[in-house]
Design a protein around this motif. Structure first.
Motif, PDB file in Angstrom:
ATOM      1  N   PRO A 193       0.787  -1.238   0.000  1.00  0.00           N
ATOM      2  CA  PRO A 193       0.000   0.000   0.000  1.00  0.00           C
ATOM      3  C   PRO A 193       0.818   1.287   0.000  1.00  0.00           C
ATOM      4  N   SER A 194       2.084   1.243   0.429  1.00  0.00           N
ATOM      5  CA  SER A 194       2.847   2.476   0.604  1.00  0.00           C
ATOM      6  C   SER A 194       3.510   2.940  -0.688  1.00  0.00           C
ATOM      7  N   ALA A 195       3.745   4.251  -0.777  1.00  0.00           N
ATOM      8  CA  ALA A 195       4.456   4.840  -1.915  1.00  0.00           C
ATOM      9  C   ALA A 195       5.948   4.595  -1.770  1.00  0.00           C
ATOM     10  N   ALA A 196       6.658   4.604  -2.904  1.00  0.00           N
ATOM     11  CA  ALA A 196       8.108   4.436  -2.882  1.00  0.00           C
ATOM     12  C   ALA A 196       8.690   5.072  -4.135  1.00  0.00           C
ATOM     13  N   TYR A 197       9.735   5.863  -3.942  1.00  0.00           N
ATOM     14  CA  TYR A 197      10.397   6.545  -5.055  1.00  0.00           C
ATOM     15  C   TYR A 197      11.874   6.185  -5.025  1.00  0.00           C
ATOM     16  N   PHE A 198      12.374   5.653  -6.139  1.00  0.00           N
ATOM     17  CA  PHE A 198      13.760   5.198  -6.192  1.00  0.00           C
ATOM     18  C   PHE A 198      14.463   5.717  -7.434  1.00  0.00           C
ATOM     19  N   VAL A 199      15.800   5.773  -7.343  1.00  0.00           N
ATOM     20  CA  VAL A 199      16.620   6.100  -8.501  1.00  0.00           C
ATOM     21  C   VAL A 199      16.409   5.004  -9.551  1.00  0.00           C
ATOM     22  N   PRO A 200      16.229   5.360 -10.838  1.00  0.00           N
ATOM     23  CA  PRO A 200      16.008   4.330 -11.864  1.00  0.00           C
ATOM     24  C   PRO A 200      17.212   3.410 -12.033  1.00  0.00           C
ATOM     25  N   LEU A 201      16.926   2.153 -12.394  1.00  0.00           N
ATOM     26  CA  LEU A 201      17.973   1.199 -12.729  1.00  0.00           C
ATOM     27  C   LEU A 201      18.701   1.679 -13.972  1.00  0.00           C
ATOM     28  N   ARG A 202      20.025   1.544 -13.992  1.00  0.00           N
ATOM     29  CA  ARG A 202      20.812   1.825 -15.186  1.00  0.00           C
ATOM     30  C   ARG A 202      21.177   0.500 -15.831  1.00  0.00           C
ATOM     31  N   GLY A 203      21.123   0.448 -17.165  1.00  0.00           N
ATOM     32  CA  GLY A 203      21.417  -0.792 -17.880  1.00  0.00           C
ATOM     33  C   GLY A 203      20.256  -1.172 -18.768  1.00  0.00           C
ATOM     34  N   GLU A 204      20.200  -2.429 -19.179  1.00  0.00           N
ATOM     35  CA  GLU A 204      19.195  -2.872 -20.146  1.00  0.00           C
ATOM     36  C   GLU A 204      17.771  -2.672 -19.663  1.00  0.00           C
ATOM     37  N   GLY A 205      17.540  -2.910 -18.374  1.00  0.00           N
ATOM     38  CA  GLY A 205      16.176  -2.839 -17.846  1.00  0.00           C
ATOM     39  C   GLY A 205      15.823  -1.495 -17.277  1.00  0.00           C
ATOM     40  N   ARG A 206      16.536  -0.438 -17.691  1.00  0.00           N
ATOM     41  CA  ARG A 206      16.340   0.869 -17.068  1.00  0.00           C
ATOM     42  C   ARG A 206      14.937   1.406 -17.311  1.00  0.00           C
ATOM     43  N   ALA A 207      14.474   2.172 -16.360  1.00  0.00           N
ATOM     44  CA  ALA A 207      13.163   2.809 -16.489  1.00  0.00           C
ATOM     45  C   ALA A 207      13.299   4.085 -17.314  1.00  0.00           C
ATOM     46  N   HIS A 208      12.236   4.453 -18.013  1.00  0.00           N
ATOM     47  CA  HIS A 208      12.224   5.676 -18.799  1.00  0.00           C
ATOM     48  C   HIS A 208      11.217   6.636 -18.192  1.00  0.00           C
ATOM     49  N   PRO A 209      11.490   7.952 -18.248  1.00  0.00           N
ATOM     50  CA  PRO A 209      10.523   8.902 -17.702  1.00  0.00           C
ATOM     51  C   PRO A 209       9.192   8.797 -18.431  1.00  0.00           C
ATOM     52  N   ASP A 210       8.107   9.007 -17.687  1.00  0.00           N
ATOM     53  CA  ASP A 210       6.804   8.802 -18.311  1.00  0.00           C
ATOM     54  C   ASP A 210       6.470   9.894 -19.319  1.00  0.00           C
ATOM     55  N   GLY A 211       6.901  11.128 -19.078  1.00  0.00           N
ATOM     56  CA  GLY A 211       6.701  12.190 -20.055  1.00  0.00           C
ATOM     57  C   GLY A 211       5.243  12.429 -20.435  1.00  0.00           C
ATOM     58  N   MET A 212       4.310  12.135 -19.561  1.00  0.00           N
ATOM     59  CA  MET A 212       2.895  12.268 -19.907  1.00  0.00           C
ATOM     60  C   MET A 212       2.389  13.654 -19.559  1.00  0.00           C
ATOM     61  N   SER A 213       1.574  14.180 -20.452  1.00  0.00           N
ATOM     62  CA  SER A 213       0.973  15.482 -20.223  1.00  0.00           C
ATOM     63  C   SER A 213      -0.345  15.309 -19.467  1.00  0.00           C
ATOM     64  N   LEU A 214      -0.552  16.178 -18.469  1.00  0.00           N
ATOM     65  CA  LEU A 214      -1.823  16.169 -17.727  1.00  0.00           C
ATOM     66  C   LEU A 214      -2.740  17.294 -18.192  1.00  0.00           C
ATOM     67  N   ALA A 215      -2.413  17.878 -19.349  1.00  0.00           N
ATOM     68  CA  ALA A 215      -3.234  18.966 -19.878  1.00  0.00           C
ATOM     69  C   ALA A 215      -4.654  18.473 -20.115  1.00  0.00           C
ATOM     70  N   GLY A 216      -5.620  19.306 -19.734  1.00  0.00           N
ATOM     71  CA  GLY A 216      -7.014  18.959 -19.956  1.00  0.00           C
ATOM     72  C   GLY A 216      -7.643  18.180 -18.821  1.00  0.00           C
ATOM     73  N   LEU A 217      -6.832  17.743 -17.864  1.00  0.00           N
ATOM     74  CA  LEU A 217      -7.380  17.019 -16.723  1.00  0.00           C
ATOM     75  C   LEU A 217      -7.747  17.997 -15.611  1.00  0.00           C
ATOM     76  N   PRO A 218      -8.671  17.633 -14.739  1.00  0.00           N
ATOM     77  CA  PRO A 218      -9.017  18.520 -13.611  1.00  0.00           C
ATOM     78  C   PRO A 218      -7.793  18.777 -12.729  1.00  0.00           C
ATOM     79  N   ASP A 219      -7.790  19.922 -12.084  1.00  0.00           N
ATOM     80  CA  ASP A 219      -6.686  20.247 -11.172  1.00  0.00           C
ATOM     81  C   ASP A 219      -6.501  19.147 -10.132  1.00  0.00           C
ATOM     82  N   ARG A 220      -7.599  18.564  -9.725  1.00  0.00           N
ATOM     83  CA  ARG A 220      -7.538  17.521  -8.702  1.00  0.00           C
ATOM     84  C   ARG A 220      -6.673  16.342  -9.151  1.00  0.00           C
ATOM     85  N   ALA A 221      -6.693  16.048 -10.452  1.00  0.00           N
ATOM     86  CA  ALA A 221      -5.912  14.919 -10.969  1.00  0.00           C
ATOM     87  C   ALA A 221      -4.421  15.145 -10.761  1.00  0.00           C
TER      88      ALA A 221
END
Length: 325
Positions: free
Chosen positions: A235-263
């Motif tokens: 249930p808890s949140a967790a924020y970590f430095v991304p893995l470097r190498g083949e399985g590295r994570a990529h930034p989501d780069g998603m726009s929240l334009a058009g969504l309610p402020d609450r989102a």
């Protein structure tokens, strides 16, 4: 031991005891109090001979060998604050850190380590987490830690040796695991990944437990065999430095334009967005999230079956399924 060392050890013991009391009060290891002794005994300050604290003008470097006694005291007391500590920076980018101790405690409890387990840690960091594992298991050879950066693995070995531990620390791509040290009963990652590396499952015994950051949560999986695993998020949140190498994570780069402020303010909605990784338009994702009663992390899970892996809400059979890499 000189007067300087006696002074530092005394301050460290006092600060470490305070940290243990703080984690006790948080209830982090209530389900497995054996970890209390590990945190009470393993000296975190030996794993962070220097670290960086963010301030208005950038990062302040705290150093255990500072000629200023007050600076040394700030360093050793800060080493036992219940906060993550930045330990390596490159061009302003955080490469490595020592995680928040109470989060580490929750993760280690959730890993459900048992006597005699062989453990793979992906993301060596400072070596502190490997030392906690080695202390808990009472056998350094049961613990293997891997990191891509030679500088990180070498300093982790030095820190571990200073604390009296010698687990195997490997330089390599954590997404590939460490096949020569397999099979493993437990796998714990301390870096963010976009999916579950299949190599980990192939290197696990049936019934093994995997704990890895995914999106902004912590995923726990039970391994059925070398190609199949399934489990849910804690249930808890967790924020970590991304893995470097083949399985590295990529930034989501998603726009929240058009969504309610609450989102924009809903951390649990952003967890869903990152988990979806663009498979749903953000507006569609927000509609789903609202219809389903704003689900928390514990309602999500992941299934791995051979080359396929998918995230799901409530039920691995659907109706809400999203492919993972």
């Amino acid at each position: 031991m000189g007067a300087y060392d006696i002074e530092i050890e005394g301050l460290a013991a006092e600060a470490r005891a305070a940290l243990v009391r703080e984690i006790d009060a948080d209830g982090a290891w209530a389900e497995d109090p054996v970890w209390r002794e590990a945190f009470a005994q393993v000296p975190r300050h030996l794993f962070v001979p220097y670290y960086y604290v963010a301030g208005r003008g950038g990062y302040e470097r705290r150093w255990g060998q500072s000629p200023n006694p007050e600076a040394r005291e700030r360093w050793v007391r800060g080493a036992y604050d219940d906060v993550p500590l930045a330990t390596r920076l490159r061009d302003g980018e955080l490469l490595s850190s020592s995680s928040q101790p109470s989060l580490m405690a929750r993760m280690l409890v959730a890993l459900r380590v048992e006597d005699g387990d062989r453990v793979l840690e992906v993301g060596a960091g400072t070596g502190y987490n490997a030392a906690l594992l080695a202390h808990r298991l009472g056998d350094d050879d049961l613990v293997t830690s891997i990191d891509l950066e030679p500088e990180i693995t070498e300093s982790a070995r030095q820190h571990l040796a200073a604390a009296g531990h010698h687990p195997v620390v490997v330089t390599g791509d954590g997404a590939r695991g460490v096949p020569e040290r397999a099979p493993f009963d437990r796998v714990i990652a301390t870096c963010a990944l976009p999916t579950v590396p299949r190599a980990w499952l192939a290197q696990c015994r049936p019934g093994a437990r995997v704990l890895t950051p995914l999106s902004t949560g912590l995923l726990t999986l039970t391994v059925r065999d070398g190609e199949h695993a399934e489990g849910r998020f804690l249930p808890s949140a967790a924020y970590f430095v991304p893995l470097r190498g083949e399985g590295r994570a990529h930034p989501d780069g998603m726009s929240l334009a058009g969504l309610p402020d609450r989102a924009r303010e809903q951390e649990l909605f952003r967890f869903l967005l990152v988990l979806l990784r663009g498979t749903l338009d953000p507006r569609e994702a927000y509609g789903l999230w609202e219809r389903e009663g704003e689900p928390d992390r514990g309602r999500y899970g992941v299934t791995v079956a051979g080359e396929r892996a998918w995230a799901w809400l409530d039920d691995p059979e659907g109706p809400y399924l999203w492919p993972l890499p």
